[in-house]
Design an enzyme around this catalytic site. Structure first.
Site, PDB file in Angstrom:
ATOM      1  N   HIS A  93       0.822  -1.212   0.000  1.00 52.89           N
ATOM      2  CA  HIS A  93       0.000   0.000   0.000  1.00 52.89           C
ATOM      3  C   HIS A  93       0.856   1.261   0.000  1.00 52.89           C
ATOM      4  O   HIS A  93       0.543   2.223  -0.707  1.00 52.89           O
ATOM      5  CB  HIS A  93      -0.948   0.012   1.199  1.00 52.89           C
ATOM      6  CG  HIS A  93      -1.922  -1.119   1.198  1.00 52.89           C
ATOM      7  ND1 HIS A  93      -2.745  -1.401   2.269  1.00 52.89           N
ATOM      8  CD2 HIS A  93      -2.212  -2.054   0.255  1.00 52.89           C
ATOM      9  CE1 HIS A  93      -3.494  -2.456   1.981  1.00 52.89           C
ATOM     10  NE2 HIS A  93      -3.177  -2.870   0.769  1.00 52.89           N
ATOM     11  N   HIS A 111      -9.080  -1.967  -5.363  1.00 46.55           N
ATOM     12  CA  HIS A 111      -8.021  -2.306  -4.412  1.00 46.55           C
ATOM     13  C   HIS A 111      -7.035  -3.308  -5.004  1.00 46.55           C
ATOM     14  O   HIS A 111      -5.826  -3.221  -4.752  1.00 46.55           O
ATOM     15  CB  HIS A 111      -8.581  -2.865  -3.103  1.00 46.55           C
ATOM     16  CG  HIS A 111      -7.498  -3.088  -2.095  1.00 46.55           C
ATOM     17  ND1 HIS A 111      -6.943  -2.062  -1.362  1.00 46.55           N
ATOM     18  CD2 HIS A 111      -6.799  -4.210  -1.751  1.00 46.55           C
ATOM     19  CE1 HIS A 111      -5.974  -2.536  -0.606  1.00 46.55           C
ATOM     20  NE2 HIS A 111      -5.868  -3.838  -0.822  1.00 46.55           N
ATOM     21  N   ASP A 151      -3.022  -2.869  -5.238  1.00 49.15           N
ATOM     22  CA  ASP A 151      -2.017  -3.876  -4.883  1.00 49.15           C
ATOM     23  C   ASP A 151      -1.059  -4.143  -6.041  1.00 49.15           C
ATOM     24  O   ASP A 151       0.155  -4.291  -5.841  1.00 49.15           O
ATOM     25  CB  ASP A 151      -2.696  -5.195  -4.494  1.00 49.15           C
ATOM     26  CG  ASP A 151      -3.247  -5.195  -3.079  1.00 49.15           C
ATOM     27  OD1 ASP A 151      -2.864  -4.322  -2.281  1.00 49.15           O
ATOM     28  OD2 ASP A 151      -4.062  -6.085  -2.768  1.00 49.15           O
ATOM     29  N   HIS A 158      -0.534 -11.267  -5.073  1.00 46.33           N
ATOM     30  CA  HIS A 158       0.824 -10.788  -4.802  1.00 46.33           C
ATOM     31  C   HIS A 158       1.857 -11.735  -5.404  1.00 46.33           C
ATOM     32  O   HIS A 158       2.878 -11.302  -5.948  1.00 46.33           O
ATOM     33  CB  HIS A 158       1.043 -10.649  -3.299  1.00 46.33           C
ATOM     34  CG  HIS A 158       0.160  -9.628  -2.660  1.00 46.33           C
ATOM     35  ND1 HIS A 158       0.204  -8.297  -2.993  1.00 46.33           N
ATOM     36  CD2 HIS A 158      -0.809  -9.748  -1.708  1.00 46.33           C
ATOM     37  CE1 HIS A 158      -0.685  -7.633  -2.278  1.00 46.33           C
ATOM     38  NE2 HIS A 158      -1.313  -8.493  -1.491  1.00 46.33           N
TER      39      HIS A 158
END
Length: 288
Positions: A79, A236, A240, A263
């Site tokens: 973030h 969001h 990321d 991720h």
């Protein structure tokens, strides 16, 4: 186009969403060509700093963690990395007195606010860009992330959850300057059914309605104030992605298509790009 750092240091306090530990974090100006570096001020070792680079990513379970050769680590960096990217910051030193970046409100907006309060400083070195020269793809099961050559950045991202609260959402984004107003305040999210299991594993210990969108077993959003956007979930996920891709060390010039990214997949794409010297080159703005 010149490199940019902060005009002065700026600090915050907060808890880690997974560790539940309270930490102080300070973003400081850094010299040209420094990149983004984290320093663990609670550790006295000389090797208490970690470059925020893709090759230092050591864990991608629910967040992005970086570690150095002494196994000193900082987790949940995505973030603040997204905020640095969105604000155009090339060089910064981030000092933190604990193992995890504070979650703040679950988005990048508080970090954007900090950077805006500190101000920006132009530096005497040209900004470098990572220009993609050929198609590179990372896949895992039905998840896929692909970058292809382009003269500008464009991202087309789709998420698909087996949840009526989220479902399938798509977002196309191409203007870095609109990140702070349209993407930065999108919050992280999770399912209440996973809470007990995650906490038994030492994760999600700092979760609350103040930092996470909570979805219950009936696929309802539990947060009293609801969502900030109808498509806050895909926003969001895009946040990321920006944070993870900024561990390349540069703005990426490419057309990027993602489906059900994570991720792990974000980092895998960078690993694949940098493992092939013919897939990319570093350029200045005039060379794009």
């Amino acid at each position: 186009m010149q490199q940019i750092t902060l005009s002065k240091p700026v600090s915050c306090y907060g808890i880690g969403v997974h560790s539940g530990k309270r930490t102080q974090l300070t973003i400081e100006p850094a010299k040209e060509n420094t990149g983004i570096i984290f320093i663990r001020t609670d550790i006295s070792s000389e090797n208490n700093y970690i470059e925020a680079k893709y090759f230092n990513v050591s864990d991608t379970l629910l967040s992005t963690t970086i570690s150095n050769s002494n196994k000193i680590q900082v987790s949940t960096i995505e973030h603040i990395m997204a905020a640095l990217w969105g604000c155009g910051i090339d060089n910064a030193v981030i000092k933190i007195d604990g193992p995890e970046v504070p979650i703040m409100d679950g988005s990048s907006k508080p970090f954007v606010f900090m950077i805006e309060c500190a101000g920006k400083k132009l530096q005497n070195a040209p900004k470098k860009y990572l220009k993609i020269l050929k198609e590179v793809t990372a896949t895992h099961k039905d998840c896929e992330l692909t970058c292809t050559p382009s003269d500008h950045m464009k991202i087309d991202l789709t998420i698909d959850f087996n949840s009526k609260a989220i479902g399938r959402q798509n977002l196309v984004f191409s203007k870095q300057e609109s990140f702070n107003n349209n993407i930065a305040d999108a919050r992280t999210f999770g399912f209440t059914k996973d809470g007990d299991y995650l906490q038994s594993k030492g994760l999600a210990l700092g979760v609350s309605f103040e930092n996470t969108i909570a979805i219950d077993d009936q696929d309802k959003v539990l947060n009293p104030d609801g969502l900030r956007y109808q498509d806050e979930f895909v926003r969001h996920k895009l946040l990321d992605l920006f944070g993870d891709l900024y561990t390349s060390g540069n703005n990426i010039v490419s057309s990027i298509n993602g489906y059900k990214t994570s991720h792990a997949l974000n980092n895998e794409l960078l690993q694949r790009i940098f493992s092939d010297n013919t897939s990319h080159k570093f350029v200045t703005a005039s060379e794009i």
